[in-house]
Design an enzyme around this catalytic site. Structure first.
Site, PDB file in Angstrom:
ATOM      1  N   GLY A 122      77.369  54.983 -38.668  1.00 39.47           N
ATOM      2  CA  GLY A 122      76.168  55.011 -39.500  1.00 39.47           C
ATOM      3  C   GLY A 122      75.737  56.434 -39.811  1.00 39.47           C
ATOM      4  N   HIS A 123      75.701  57.285 -38.787  1.00 41.55           N
ATOM      5  CA  HIS A 123      75.362  58.691 -39.006  1.00 41.55           C
ATOM      6  C   HIS A 123      76.390  59.369 -39.917  1.00 41.55           C
ATOM      7  CE1 HIS A 123      73.508  58.091 -34.867  1.00 41.55           C
ATOM      8  NE2 HIS A 123      72.478  58.540 -35.567  1.00 41.55           N
ATOM      9  N   LEU A 134      74.590  49.241 -36.700  1.00 33.73           N
ATOM     10  CA  LEU A 134      74.986  50.279 -35.752  1.00 33.73           C
ATOM     11  C   LEU A 134      73.764  51.061 -35.293  1.00 33.73           C
ATOM     12  CD1 LEU A 134      78.306  51.695 -37.253  1.00 33.73           C
ATOM     13  CD2 LEU A 134      77.948  49.736 -35.732  1.00 33.73           C
TER      14      LEU A 134
END
Length: 292
Positions: free
Chosen positions: A32-33, A181
């Site tokens: 996700g990041h 996530l």
């Protein structure tokens, strides 16, 4: 990738970089990041990331001390994404004195939903984001939609302070089974991890119930019944929900009958504990497809 912990060194390194894209994080990075890093690259250059576990946004009984810190693994992931600078300050660097000046978002947005169950959370978020923006001075900053209320609050803070930063939203990245996530997913036991996707499933069910309402059936009481049914369902499976709420997407306020007559964009937001792990998620709703 340059790893910098000092504010002045960061400013020296970024001098003349007037198209920088910035992704602030608390580390323990996942896909996700990393998707936000890729979005940042599409909107500016170079890409700057930060890792800082911000004490100001943790409540007295929350997991600040145990929050996962995985700097070496995070550095490796950011290098693979071609990030130019990682800003990784210590608390002493970012808060050399007690941070007595705080940014307090308006109560109608900051004290509802997450703000109700985590008092002071958004004050801590806004304060650290404003300070990080001051350090990095980006043209663009990217935030994920999983933290939808946070995204809205940061965007409004930027508007009200006339900051020269464009806020870009990144879609929520999910595991194959639908679980959003999150760095906190690692707290889940094996059995809890199997159950965790149910949070997204219940939001999908709520969305279908809303879309199956006819125009005549679509009213405030009908939405409340959908919320109550979902709360009963998730509690029956052993979850401890803080909220499962259908809101107006534009301001996260509850929808009245007058609002519903205009068929606004809607958002279902959820926060619930599974065992000791608190998970959040949301789902957008377009009403154009409701039955006539």
């Amino acid at each position: 990738m340059k790893i910098i912990s000092d504010i002045q060194e960061l400013r020296d390194q970024l001098r003349g970089q007037n198209r920088a894209s910035f992704v602030p994080t608390m580390g323990n990075l996942h896909e996700g990041h990393l998707s936000l890093m890729r979005i940042a690259r599409q909107h500016g250059d170079p890409v700057i990331a930060s890792i800082f576990v911000n004490r100001l946004q943790f409540g007295p009984n929350e997991d600040f001390d145990s929050y996962p810190r995985t700097l070496d693994a995070d550095i490796e992931k950011l290098e693979k994404e071609g990030v130019y600078v990682l800003f990784a300050p210590t608390e002493k660097v970012l808060y050399p004195q007690p941070q007595e000046y705080r940014v307090d978002p308006p109560s109608e947005l900051g004290d509802i939903l997450e703000g109700e169950f985590r008092p002071g959370f958004f004050k801590g978020v806004c304060t650290v984001v404003l300070k990080l923006f001051s350090c990095v001075q980006p043209k663009v900053a990217v935030f994920g939609k999983k933290d939808y209320q946070q995204l809205m609050i940061v965007r409004q803070m930027v508007q009200q302070f006339a900051l020269p930063v464009e806020i870009i939203a990144g879609e929520t990245i999910r595991a194959e089974d639908g679980l959003a996530l999150s760095s906190r997913n690692m707290y889940l036991s094996k059995e809890e991890r199997l159950e965790a996707p149910y949070l997204q499933k219940i939001l999908q069910e709520m969305r279908e119930r809303v879309l199956n309402l006819s125009n005549q059936e679509l009213n405030q009481n009908a939405l409340l019944k959908i919320e109550e049914q979902a709360l009963s369902q998730i509690q029956a499976r052993g979850w401890q929900p803080d909220y499962l709420s259908i809101r107006k997407q534009s301001n996260l306020l509850p929808l009245g009958n007058q609002d519903l007559g205009k068929k606004p964009k809607m958002l279902i937001l959820a926060a619930a504990k599974l065992g000791q792990t608190r998970l959040i998620d949301n789902l957008e709703i377009e009403l154009e497809d409701t039955k006539s």
